[in-house]
Design an enzyme around this catalytic site. Structure first.
Site, PDB file in Angstrom:
ATOM      1  N   HIS A   8      -3.367  14.396   9.444  1.00 26.25           N
ATOM      2  CA  HIS A   8      -2.989  13.068   8.971  1.00 26.25           C
ATOM      3  C   HIS A   8      -3.035  12.065  10.119  1.00 26.25           C
ATOM      4  CE1 HIS A   8       0.190  10.072   7.616  1.00 26.25           C
ATOM      5  NE2 HIS A   8      -0.731  10.017   6.663  1.00 26.25           N
ATOM      6  N   GLU A  35      -8.551  12.857   9.208  1.00 25.51           N
ATOM      7  CA  GLU A  35      -8.497  11.701   8.312  1.00 25.51           C
ATOM      8  C   GLU A  35      -8.896  10.411   9.026  1.00 25.51           C
ATOM      9  OE1 GLU A  35      -5.323   9.532   5.296  1.00 25.51           O
ATOM     10  OE2 GLU A  35      -4.655  10.207   7.268  1.00 25.51           O
ATOM     11  N   ASP A  37      -8.509   6.390   7.989  1.00 21.87           N
ATOM     12  CA  ASP A  37      -8.182   5.229   7.158  1.00 21.87           C
ATOM     13  C   ASP A  37      -9.027   4.062   7.651  1.00 21.87           C
ATOM     14  OD1 ASP A  37      -5.989   6.259   5.515  1.00 21.87           O
ATOM     15  OD2 ASP A  37      -4.865   6.361   7.389  1.00 21.87           O
ATOM     16  N   HIS A  50      -4.508   2.698   9.907  1.00 23.89           N
ATOM     17  CA  HIS A  50      -3.846   3.022   8.643  1.00 23.89           C
ATOM     18  C   HIS A  50      -3.557   1.808   7.783  1.00 23.89           C
ATOM     19  CE1 HIS A  50      -0.348   3.910   5.999  1.00 23.89           C
ATOM     20  NE2 HIS A  50      -1.119   4.936   5.706  1.00 23.89           N
ATOM     21  N   GLU A 143     -10.483   7.323   3.890  1.00 23.97           N
ATOM     22  CA  GLU A 143      -9.750   6.518   2.907  1.00 23.97           C
ATOM     23  C   GLU A 143     -10.049   5.043   3.092  1.00 23.97           C
ATOM     24  OE1 GLU A 143      -5.256   5.080   1.583  1.00 23.97           O
ATOM     25  OE2 GLU A 143      -5.467   6.897   2.800  1.00 23.97           O
TER      26      GLU A 143
END
Length: 342
Positions: A8, A35, A37, A50, A143
């Protein structure tokens, strides 16, 4: 099915989130996926961060005080890549009585050492470079942050993201990539319009939020309205979601009933079962050893509840090494038990 560990924002329990240093550490700790973002800059660069704003993680308020918006925030979209790269990046903080207070007190000290923002392309090249030198195939887990917000500023973040994925060879379901978003209307647009346009068919995840988080808006009846996730949490709702998504990404308290659960007695909801029964996988977020729920006394208990009691297929964690070690030890114990009881 193999259960995976998703880093994460990298190894964010140990180094500032979404820095390349954090990604390198998570990579070496054994993450299956890292990950990313993404938010867009004023000059249309995809930035790994993020939030769609900068004030939780950088010294933007000191360097560009005039860029503050009426809501008191500094937005990524208001800055060029050059300006963003001039900022110093830090462990996350909140403002209390005009002072910066580190959110997780025992993590990397804020505004020490030197960390910088980087682009999506820079991170892909970094991970692919590590895959080459380490002989591994660690995946990326992308994401798009608030596509609805970017659309309000005439930017198509999903289109820009797919262009980069195609450039670097991520085009098929077999490739080590997931594309995730909270924005369900945009996910439908991605699957129905952009995938055919770019000849892409990668794995997709719908992230779930509670409505009071105000995570997603949709343009409906001539105005932007708050998106309602509730209908998509039922079995029939997930049947609809499965037309566009390979899997679901809920908060883990949608999987474990926090009101009914207590130490020694974990109560599982039907969220994962509904996901699996609609032929999708489930990757909940986010396990943190320094922010445990009341019904467990250790992070391993929470990993066990999610991976094995709830039977999720993977999960997001700030502590990659702890999840990797937990799974390794658990699988060894299960193999030993099965061998001796056959």
């Amino acid at each position: 099915m193999e259960k995976i560990v998703i880093a994460h924002r990298g190894a964010s329990g140990y180094l500032p989130e979404h820095t390349l240093e954090s990604k390198a550490l998570a990579y070496m700790m054994g993450a299956d996926y890292l990950e990313q973002d993404l938010a867009m800059s004023r000059d249309d660069c995809l930035i790994v961060i993020h939030d769609i704003y900068l004030d939780r993680l950088t010294d933007v308020a000191e360097k560009f005080p005039e860029r503050i918006r009426a809501d008191g925030r500094f937005y990524v979209i208001d800055f060029t890549l050059e300006e963003l790269k001039s900022l110093n990046f830090s462990e996350g903080f909140i403002i209390e009585k005009g002072q910066k207070v580190q959110e997780y007190k025992n993590r990397f000290p804020m505004f020490t050492s030197t960390f910088k923002l980087h682009t999506f392309e820079e991170e892909i090249e970094f991970i692919q470079g590590l895959n080459k030198t380490m002989g591994k195939d660690v995946g990326i887990y992308v994401e798009t942050k608030a596509p609805w917000f970017h659309k309000q500023h005439n930017k198509d973040i999903s289109k820009a993201t797919l262009e980069v994925l195609k450039k670097y060879g991520y085009t098929k379901k077999e490739d080590k990539v997931y594309f995730q978003t909270f924005d369900y209307p945009d996910l439908k647009y991605v699957r129905e319009t952009l995938f055919p346009q770019y000849n892409i068919d990668v794995k997709t995840i719908l992230l779930y939020a509670y409505n009071d988080w105000h995570e997603t808006y949709e343009y409906k009846e001539g105005k932007w309205q708050l998106f309602d996730y509730e209908p998509l949490m039922t079995f029939d709702g997930m049947k609809e979601v499965s037309r566009y998504a390979t899997g679901t990404g809920p908060s883990y308290d949608m999987i474990i009933d926090k009101d009914k659960s207590k130490q020694g007695s974990i109560v599982i909801t039907d969220f994962v079962a509904n996901t699996h029964n609609n032929n999708m996988i489930c990757h909940p977020y986010t396990v943190r050893k320094d922010k445990l729920p009341h019904y467990v006394t250790s992070v391993d208990e929470l990993y066990d509840a999610l991976y094995f009691k709830a039977d999720v297929d993977g999960l997001f964690t700030d502590f990659t090494d702890l999840a990797v070690n937990f799974l390794k030890n658990k699988i060894q114990k299960l193999a030993f038990t099965n061998m001796h009881f056959k």
